[in-house]
Write a protein that holds these residues in place. Structure first.
Motif, short mmCIF file in Angstrom:
data_model
loop_
_atom_site.label_atom_id
_atom_site.label_comp_id
_atom_site.label_asym_id
_atom_site.label_seq_id
_atom_site.Cartn_x
_atom_site.Cartn_y
_atom_site.Cartn_z
N LYS A 158 -5.00 19.23 -12.16
CA LYS A 158 -6.32 19.46 -11.59
C LYS A 158 -7.44 18.97 -12.50
O LYS A 158 -8.42 18.40 -12.05
N PRO A 173 -6.73 18.76 -6.34
CA PRO A 173 -7.88 19.64 -6.58
C PRO A 173 -7.68 21.12 -6.33
O PRO A 173 -8.42 21.93 -6.90
N ASP A 174 -6.73 21.52 -5.50
CA ASP A 174 -6.75 22.92 -5.09
C ASP A 174 -5.42 23.67 -5.23
O ASP A 174 -5.42 24.89 -5.24
N THR A 187 -5.19 26.39 -8.06
CA THR A 187 -6.22 27.43 -8.14
C THR A 187 -5.63 28.84 -8.15
O THR A 187 -5.92 29.64 -9.05
N SER A 205 -0.15 26.75 -13.79
CA SER A 205 0.40 26.30 -12.50
C SER A 205 1.92 26.33 -12.47
O SER A 205 2.53 25.76 -11.57
N ILE A 237 2.43 20.08 -5.92
CA ILE A 237 1.53 19.24 -6.70
C ILE A 237 2.11 17.84 -6.85
O ILE A 237 1.40 16.83 -6.69
N ASP A 272 -7.39 12.29 -2.57
CA ASP A 272 -8.02 13.05 -3.65
C ASP A 272 -8.62 12.14 -4.72
O ASP A 272 -8.57 12.45 -5.92
N SER A 288 -13.65 18.21 -15.66
CA SER A 288 -12.46 18.75 -15.02
C SER A 288 -12.84 19.99 -14.25
O SER A 288 -13.88 20.60 -14.47
#
Length: 334
Positions: free
Chosen positions: A76, A97-98, A101, A290, A299, A318, A332
């Protein structure tokens, strides 16, 4: 002829099959990164690269990669990649990107509780063989009725706020000059460090945020504060944290990220500060924000899709466009 695809860490078989369908894949068997020389050799032949956290790309390396068209980051935060140099070389950069999270926010809470409730110290005690039943020891603090400040209200910061909402905190403070969260009380960084019992850092690394938690700011902390860093190592001065732990100003420090990981910073330390490693009031994890198996596979698939789109001449889903247009060399979303 199929393009050469360089994959710098081992990936799941189904992701590898996906890439092999469109190119000739050279994959690091891992888990250790390639040496600098091996990395350069593979990069020279590569048309595309799937990158991971230990990798870095700067202008000098790009000069040795005449065929490179795209870098698909299976991560990310992309502050280890010189985005300006990539743009100038015509290399399309993408990131994920997500998907990171939620697990990163979960880890932030886990670290906060581990540090506050003496989980690591308690575990060590149990392994000595000297436990003889309950004793009035290892009293800590909890999130309930505490003032908690979340510094950085991007996706990860807001996910942390969501999880904090169920703990009965006395107040959740939010520190971010750009993003807002209605569940928090907006405050300045200076007010946050003076009021918070917990500081949870989810700050991206940019030229403006490096060492935002410096010796001066850390000197203003509410005594006994617990600091958790899941953003980037270099937003905080580890030497100053070590001193704060030693003199008792900081109650505990928990981190999943470290200064030594921020590869593009030429003056970064090469090791985690010894004071953090030696302290019995630290909880340190090896960048596992992660590290949830199903998340890592997702991912990898997302990064592979970005890579394949770029090789096909399409704009990846992305693509890192906005950051390049702003000309920020290290940015970042942690």
């Amino acid at each position: 002829m199929k393009p050469n695809i360089m994959v710098t860490q081992p990936i799941h078989r189904d992701v590898l099959d996906k890439l092999q369908a469109v190119g000739q894949v050279v994959m690091n068997p891992g888990p250790e990164p390639w040496s600098a020389e091996e990395f350069r050799q593979h990069l020279t032949e590569a048309h595309a690269m799937m990158a991971f956290m230990p990798d870095r790309i700067d202008a000098a390396l790009l000069q040795q990669a005449p065929r490179l068209k795209t870098i698909a980051c299976a991560l990310k935060g992309y502050d280890n990649f010189d985005l300006n140099a990539c743009r100038d070389a015509g290399v399309v950069v993408s990131f994920v990107p997500d998907l990171l999270t939620e697990p990163t926010a979960e880890l932030a809470i886990a670290l906060a509780l581990s540090a506050a409730r003496n989980v690591v110290t308690g575990d060590r005690l149990m392994r000595t063989g000297q436990y003889a039943g309950w004793r009035p020891i290892l009293y800590g603090t909890g999130l309930h009725e505490s003032v908690v400040a979340v510094v950085g209200l991007g996706a990860v910061g807001q996910a942390i706020v969501q999880r904090l909402s169920g703990f009965g905190c006395a107040e959740i403070l939010g520190v971010d000059p750009v993003n807002q969260d209605a569940r928090t009380t907006p405050v300045s960084l200076e007010e946050a460090v003076q009021r918070a019992d917990y500081l949870l850092l989810a700050v991206p690394l940019t030229p403006a945020t490096r060492y935002m938690f410096n010796e001066h700011l850390l000197g203003q902390l509410k005594p006994g504060v617990i600091i958790v860093n899941v953003g980037r190592g270099s937003v905080i001065n580890e030497a100053a944290v070590a001193q704060g732990l030693a003199d008792g100003t900081i109650g505990a420090y928990a981190a999943d990220v470290f200064e030594m990981e921020d590869w593009l910073l030429p003056d970064r330390p090469r090791d985690i500060h010894a004071g953090l490693l030696e302290s019995d009031r630290t909880v340190l994890t090896p960048h596992i924000g992660s590290a949830v198996a199903r998340v890592r596979r997702a991912i990898e698939h997302r990064a592979a899709d970005n890579l394949i789109q770029a090789l096909a001449g399409e704009v990846p889903r992305d693509v890192v466009r906005a950051v390049q247009e702003r000309g920020v060399p290290c940015a970042s979303v942690a």
